[in-house]
Write a protein that holds these residues in place. Sequence first.
Motif, mmCIF file in Angstrom:
data_model
loop_
_atom_site.group_PDB
_atom_site.id
_atom_site.type_symbol
_atom_site.label_atom_id
_atom_site.label_comp_id
_atom_site.label_asym_id
_atom_site.label_seq_id
_atom_site.Cartn_x
_atom_site.Cartn_y
_atom_site.Cartn_z
ATOM 1 N N VAL A 27 0.744 -0.992 0.250
ATOM 2 C CA VAL A 27 -0.162 0.156 0.147
ATOM 3 C C VAL A 27 1.325 1.488 0.548
ATOM 4 O O VAL A 27 1.663 1.601 1.536
ATOM 5 C CB VAL A 27 -0.691 -0.261 1.209
ATOM 6 N N VAL A 28 1.294 1.233 -1.703
ATOM 7 C CA VAL A 28 2.074 2.721 -1.443
ATOM 8 C C VAL A 28 1.279 3.888 -2.140
ATOM 9 O O VAL A 28 0.665 4.399 -2.490
ATOM 10 C CB VAL A 28 3.026 2.957 -2.920
ATOM 11 N N ILE A 29 1.206 5.066 -0.829
ATOM 12 C CA ILE A 29 0.436 6.268 -1.262
ATOM 13 C C ILE A 29 1.240 7.350 -1.831
ATOM 14 O O ILE A 29 0.086 7.998 -2.387
ATOM 15 C CB ILE A 29 0.274 6.796 0.383
ATOM 16 N N ASN A 30 2.544 7.513 -1.777
ATOM 17 C CA ASN A 30 3.548 7.971 -2.271
ATOM 18 C C ASN A 30 5.070 8.081 -2.051
ATOM 19 O O ASN A 30 5.153 7.638 -1.466
ATOM 20 C CB ASN A 30 3.350 9.607 -1.715
ATOM 21 N N ILE A 31 5.516 8.579 -3.218
ATOM 22 C CA ILE A 31 7.000 8.375 -3.485
ATOM 23 C C ILE A 31 7.500 9.455 -3.404
ATOM 24 O O ILE A 31 7.682 10.231 -4.594
ATOM 25 C CB ILE A 31 7.062 7.079 -4.022
ATOM 26 N N ASN A 32 8.969 9.321 -2.997
ATOM 27 C CA ASN A 32 9.413 10.965 -3.277
ATOM 28 C C ASN A 32 10.680 10.231 -3.817
ATOM 29 O O ASN A 32 10.928 10.018 -5.301
ATOM 30 C CB ASN A 32 9.723 11.477 -1.620
ATOM 31 N N THR A 33 12.126 10.400 -3.458
ATOM 32 C CA THR A 33 13.556 10.213 -3.926
ATOM 33 C C THR A 33 13.176 8.414 -4.791
ATOM 34 O O THR A 33 13.404 7.823 -3.772
ATOM 35 C CB THR A 33 14.086 10.869 -4.070
ATOM 36 N N MET A 34 13.906 8.362 -5.738
ATOM 37 C CA MET A 34 13.946 6.863 -5.572
ATOM 38 C C MET A 34 15.715 6.464 -6.008
ATOM 39 O O MET A 34 16.179 7.862 -6.795
ATOM 40 C CB MET A 34 12.672 6.109 -6.931
ATOM 41 N N GLY A 35 16.386 5.756 -6.320
ATOM 42 C CA GLY A 35 17.940 5.617 -6.380
ATOM 43 C C GLY A 35 18.073 4.444 -6.475
ATOM 44 O O GLY A 35 17.201 3.698 -6.088
ATOM 45 N N TRP A 36 20.036 4.855 -6.886
ATOM 46 C CA TRP A 36 19.968 3.577 -7.353
ATOM 47 C C TRP A 36 21.451 3.190 -6.459
ATOM 48 O O TRP A 36 22.316 4.818 -6.727
ATOM 49 C CB TRP A 36 20.650 2.605 -8.798
ATOM 50 N N TYR A 37 22.112 2.450 -5.371
ATOM 51 C CA TYR A 37 23.390 2.235 -5.043
ATOM 52 C C TYR A 37 24.040 0.839 -5.567
ATOM 53 O O TYR A 37 22.976 -0.210 -5.404
ATOM 54 C CB TYR A 37 22.764 2.249 -3.531
ATOM 55 N N ARG A 38 25.296 0.928 -4.804
ATOM 56 C CA ARG A 38 25.985 -0.339 -4.924
ATOM 57 C C ARG A 38 26.617 -0.416 -4.274
ATOM 58 O O ARG A 38 27.661 0.638 -3.762
ATOM 59 C CB ARG A 38 26.401 -0.319 -6.663
ATOM 60 N N GLN A 39 27.515 -1.685 -3.473
ATOM 61 C CA GLN A 39 28.611 -1.929 -2.970
ATOM 62 C C GLN A 39 29.064 -3.189 -3.450
ATOM 63 O O GLN A 39 28.837 -4.368 -4.289
ATOM 64 C CB GLN A 39 27.847 -2.250 -1.610
ATOM 65 N N ALA A 40 30.446 -2.576 -3.756
ATOM 66 C CA ALA A 40 30.959 -3.155 -4.382
ATOM 67 C C ALA A 40 32.367 -4.799 -3.387
ATOM 68 O O ALA A 40 32.287 -3.983 -2.016
ATOM 69 C CB ALA A 40 32.415 -3.275 -5.334
ATOM 70 N N PRO A 41 32.919 -5.408 -3.718
ATOM 71 C CA PRO A 41 33.599 -6.498 -2.176
ATOM 72 C C PRO A 41 34.035 -5.373 -1.462
ATOM 73 O O PRO A 41 35.404 -5.125 -2.589
ATOM 74 C CB PRO A 41 33.917 -7.663 -2.930
ATOM 75 N N GLY A 42 34.298 -4.958 0.065
ATOM 76 C CA GLY A 42 35.345 -4.717 0.800
ATOM 77 C C GLY A 42 35.222 -3.156 0.377
ATOM 78 O O GLY A 42 36.093 -2.552 1.193
ATOM 79 N N LYS A 43 34.026 -2.668 -0.493
ATOM 80 C CA LYS A 43 33.986 -1.192 0.021
ATOM 81 C C LYS A 43 32.519 -0.526 -0.030
ATOM 82 O O LYS A 43 31.577 -1.510 0.461
ATOM 83 C CB LYS A 43 33.881 -0.869 -2.169
ATOM 84 N N GLN A 44 32.747 0.688 0.766
ATOM 85 C CA GLN A 44 31.326 1.343 1.164
ATOM 86 C C GLN A 44 30.173 0.835 -0.324
ATOM 87 O O GLN A 44 30.693 1.491 -0.971
ATOM 88 C CB GLN A 44 31.456 2.244 1.874
ATOM 89 N N ARG A 45 28.875 0.889 0.723
ATOM 90 C CA ARG A 45 28.020 2.086 -0.236
ATOM 91 C C ARG A 45 28.349 2.908 -0.888
ATOM 92 O O ARG A 45 28.540 3.354 -0.287
ATOM 93 C CB ARG A 45 26.582 0.897 0.607
ATOM 94 N N GLU A 46 27.617 2.647 -2.062
ATOM 95 C CA GLU A 46 27.344 4.280 -3.317
ATOM 96 C C GLU A 46 26.452 4.521 -3.998
ATOM 97 O O GLU A 46 25.979 3.832 -3.959
ATOM 98 C CB GLU A 46 29.200 4.559 -3.780
#
Length: 121
Positions: A27-46
């Motif tokens: 039950v989604v009323i509204n969505i603001n910002t949407m995005g994609w992030y990624r995380q490589a092995p041994g690295k922080q999510r970016e």
Amino acid sequence: QVQLVESGGGLVQAGGSLRLSCAASGVVININTMGWYRQAPGKQRELVATITSGGSTNYADSVKGRFTISRDNAKNTVYLQMNSLKPEDTAVYYCNAEIYTLGRRAFVDYWGQGTQVTASS
């Protein structure tokens, strides 16, 4: 209960393309910002890319000119078209969305389960 369900990851050769999709269910009323992030092995999510409800986009410098983020507000879905993939793009890609639900009566950050993208050299 609201969930983000991702699809479209996989293995491609360097220079190839993939398209990721992420749909919000529940039950989604509204969505603001949407995005994609990624995380490589041994690295922080970016951050990879974001898109507002009005269509304004933002990209990491490393993907500008190669990746395109878009959304279909009627389907509560965000997409990431990835072209000219490089081995350094290999990572788990996560969908993110700020979603307003009746239960929380506020915008809350939701994350998808992640999908593996591998670009082989």
